[in-house]
Motif scaffolding. Structure first.
Motif, mmCIF file in Angstrom:
data_model
loop_
_atom_site.group_PDB
_atom_site.id
_atom_site.type_symbol
_atom_site.label_atom_id
_atom_site.label_comp_id
_atom_site.label_asym_id
_atom_site.label_seq_id
_atom_site.Cartn_x
_atom_site.Cartn_y
_atom_site.Cartn_z
ATOM 1 N N ARG A 100 44.638 39.324 33.152
ATOM 2 C CA ARG A 100 44.525 37.899 34.020
ATOM 3 C C ARG A 100 43.243 37.578 34.240
ATOM 4 N NH1 ARG A 100 47.849 35.553 39.295
ATOM 5 N NH2 ARG A 100 47.553 33.417 38.605
ATOM 6 N N PHE A 101 42.494 38.370 35.058
ATOM 7 C CA PHE A 101 41.058 38.153 35.236
ATOM 8 C C PHE A 101 40.344 37.654 33.994
ATOM 9 C CE2 PHE A 101 36.694 39.887 34.991
ATOM 10 C CZ PHE A 101 36.022 39.021 36.003
ATOM 11 N N ARG A 102 40.577 38.444 32.760
ATOM 12 C CA ARG A 102 39.585 38.270 31.611
ATOM 13 C C ARG A 102 40.137 36.985 31.028
ATOM 14 N NH1 ARG A 102 40.582 38.509 26.273
ATOM 15 N NH2 ARG A 102 42.696 39.411 26.646
ATOM 16 N N VAL A 103 41.373 36.491 30.763
ATOM 17 C CA VAL A 103 41.617 35.169 30.588
ATOM 18 C C VAL A 103 41.062 33.986 31.466
ATOM 19 C CG1 VAL A 103 43.582 33.803 30.150
ATOM 20 C CG2 VAL A 103 43.570 36.250 29.505
ATOM 21 N N LEU A 104 41.049 34.063 32.827
ATOM 22 C CA LEU A 104 40.556 33.294 33.425
ATOM 23 C C LEU A 104 39.235 32.978 33.473
ATOM 24 C CD1 LEU A 104 43.043 33.631 36.675
ATOM 25 C CD2 LEU A 104 43.254 31.719 34.884
ATOM 26 N N ARG A 127 31.297 34.506 42.370
ATOM 27 C CA ARG A 127 31.522 33.282 41.479
ATOM 28 C C ARG A 127 32.895 32.976 41.406
ATOM 29 N NH1 ARG A 127 28.850 32.890 35.458
ATOM 30 N NH2 ARG A 127 29.873 34.819 35.275
ATOM 31 N N PHE A 128 33.503 34.350 40.951
ATOM 32 C CA PHE A 128 35.198 34.034 40.750
ATOM 33 C C PHE A 128 35.739 33.653 41.980
ATOM 34 C CE2 PHE A 128 39.207 35.366 39.479
ATOM 35 C CZ PHE A 128 39.308 34.937 38.084
ATOM 36 N N VAL A 129 35.465 34.221 43.222
ATOM 37 C CA VAL A 129 36.183 33.799 44.356
ATOM 38 C C VAL A 129 35.828 32.214 44.848
ATOM 39 C CG1 VAL A 129 36.152 34.120 46.779
ATOM 40 C CG2 VAL A 129 36.451 36.058 45.069
ATOM 41 N N GLU A 130 34.617 31.869 44.601
ATOM 42 C CA GLU A 130 34.242 30.460 44.937
ATOM 43 C C GLU A 130 35.108 29.440 43.808
ATOM 44 O OE1 GLU A 130 30.273 29.903 44.279
ATOM 45 O OE2 GLU A 130 29.464 30.676 46.257
ATOM 46 N N GLY A 131 35.545 29.801 42.703
ATOM 47 C CA GLY A 131 36.249 28.955 42.067
ATOM 48 C C GLY A 131 37.840 29.481 41.978
ATOM 49 N N GLY A 142 41.721 36.190 44.202
ATOM 50 C CA GLY A 142 40.708 36.087 43.101
ATOM 51 C C GLY A 142 39.714 37.402 43.288
ATOM 52 N N GLN A 143 39.685 37.912 44.661
ATOM 53 C CA GLN A 143 38.855 39.072 44.485
ATOM 54 C C GLN A 143 39.546 40.360 43.973
ATOM 55 O OE1 GLN A 143 36.385 39.695 48.180
ATOM 56 N NE2 GLN A 143 36.656 41.970 47.812
ATOM 57 N N ALA A 144 40.799 40.111 44.310
ATOM 58 C CA ALA A 144 41.545 41.411 43.810
ATOM 59 C C ALA A 144 41.466 41.294 42.384
ATOM 60 C CB ALA A 144 43.003 41.276 44.099
ATOM 61 N N LEU A 145 41.693 40.309 41.537
ATOM 62 C CA LEU A 145 41.663 40.503 40.007
ATOM 63 C C LEU A 145 40.259 40.973 39.658
ATOM 64 C CD1 LEU A 145 43.180 36.857 38.963
ATOM 65 C CD2 LEU A 145 44.159 39.053 39.363
ATOM 66 N N VAL A 146 39.138 40.558 40.170
ATOM 67 C CA VAL A 146 37.801 40.831 39.913
ATOM 68 C C VAL A 146 37.928 42.740 39.903
ATOM 69 C CG1 VAL A 146 35.389 41.079 40.196
ATOM 70 C CG2 VAL A 146 36.736 38.913 40.556
ATOM 71 N N GLU A 147 38.249 43.141 41.208
ATOM 72 C CA GLU A 147 38.495 44.393 41.370
ATOM 73 C C GLU A 147 39.181 45.206 40.245
ATOM 74 O OE1 GLU A 147 39.780 44.728 45.568
ATOM 75 O OE2 GLU A 147 37.933 44.235 46.498
ATOM 76 N N ALA A 148 40.394 44.575 39.907
ATOM 77 C CA ALA A 148 41.146 45.366 38.940
ATOM 78 C C ALA A 148 40.417 45.249 37.539
ATOM 79 C CB ALA A 148 42.359 44.303 38.444
#
Length: 348
Positions: A100-104, A127-131, A142-148
């Motif tokens: 999901r992170f990659r797609v977004l 950057r990802f959390v800001e958006g 958002g942070q959880a997706l980046v960590e994954a």
């Protein structure tokens, strides 16, 4: 400092996690790893039973190293089922979040950072959390997706490790979900790519193997073979040479060991191809594929052994070092072998 026992080390790991004490957690993990090989199997089983619910609730970005350790602890006691369900569930969760992170990220910012480029983690989170709002996510989500994306492979590794065991492959929970999650990430996360191969491994799978030159045929049963390079070696090892074997050169003992359970995966001189593998339609069976790719022909997977058209060599005997293969063969009656050979097509 004197090493603690397994029960005390397990207590320390759990306490450090509950206290959010990163330094204490690292020390407790090292103690747990040292204590495990010295402990009785029943003590290891108890520790795994206690750690499984801890793994269930840990954030993806925190628990991957503990997941890896618990996967390796199974070798010293207990059974895989003590931790396999939670490890598979969390691996699925990590891979689904990474996908999901990659797609977004690609949609909003373009190419994703390499999963092993950990220097980019802080900037990517910022950057990802800001958006996150634009993606319909909370900051925490958002942070959880980046960590994954950056740590999800840590959760896949213990499943990859354990699935090299035949009993684990037979009992693997949530196989459909895991397969879908692996499929979505295998081109981007290396461990997912390797796990994809294990999910395709055949166990107790029958093959009809025909030797066109001699007119002989065999009913072969295979398990635990990772690719057709390995299949190539093991078929020729099982069927060639000796008083009753097929004509042709049998692989060396070093090659056979490399393709089964020997410590050296790359024997001196490499691996040598002795035949050409062809399916029932006459299409070449490429070594780069897997036994699962061999098509069913007239109700069975058929492999025809033809003379090699040119010299083939490769370096590694087996792709999964811990997976022990098996090949058993029974010769077909001459009439049945002739019947099969009359129906298969010539090599293309």
């Amino acid at each position: 400092m004197q090493d603690r026992g397994l029960d005390t080390s397990t207590d320390a790991v759990i306490a450090a996690l509950e206290a959010f004490d990163r330094e204490a957690f690292g020390e407790a993990m090292q103690e747990l790893a040292r204590a495990t090989p010295r402990s009785r199997p029943d003590e290891v089983a108890t520790a795994l039973t206690r750690l499984a619910p801890v793994l269930e609730r840990l954030p993806i970005g925190v628990g991957g190293h503990l997941a890896q350790l618990t996967g390796s602890m199974v070798d010293f006691g207990g059974t895989p089922d003590l931790v396999l369900p939670v490890l598979v569930d969390r691996a699925c969760e990590a891979l689904e979040a990474a996908a999901r992170f990659r797609v977004l990220h690609e949609k909003a910012y373009g190419e994703v950072p390499a999963p092993d480029d950990h220097e980019r983690i802080p900037a990517t989170i910022e950057r990802f959390v800001e958006g996150a709002d634009a993606h319909g996510l909370s900051d925490v989500e958002g942070q959880a997706l980046v960590e994954a994306w950056f740590t999800g492979e840590h959760w896949v590794q213990p499943v990859l490790y354990l699935a090299q065991r035949r009993d684990v492959r037979a009992a693997l929970p949530q196989r459909d979900r895991l397969t879908a999650a692996v499929e979505a990430t295998r081109d981007h996360l290396e461990t997912a790519g390797w796990l994809h191969g294990l999910l395709l491994v055949l166990d107790d799978a029958p093959l009809i193997v025909l030797h066109r030159e001699s007119g002989r045929g065999f009913e072969v049963t295979i398990s635990g073979i990772g690719d057709n390079f390995q299949l190539h070696t093991l078929l020729t090892a099982a069927l060639m040479g000796g008083d009753r074997g097929l004509p042709g050169e049998r692989p060396s003992e070093e090659e056979i060991a490399a393709a089964t359970d020997g410590p050296e995966l790359e024997p001196e001189g490499g691996m040598i191809g002795r035949v050409n593998l062809v399916d029932g339609e006459g299409t070449w069976i490429w070594n780069e594929g897997r036994p699962a790719d061999i098509p069913v022909y007239d109700g069975a997977r058929v492999v025809v052994l033809d003379p090699p058209p040119y010299r083939r060599t490769w370096s590694t005997g087996r792709p999964y070092p811990l997976m022990v293969p098996s090949v058993t063969a029974e010769e077909l009656p001459a009439a049945e072998a002739a019947r099969w050979l009359s129906r298969v097509k010539p090599a293309a």
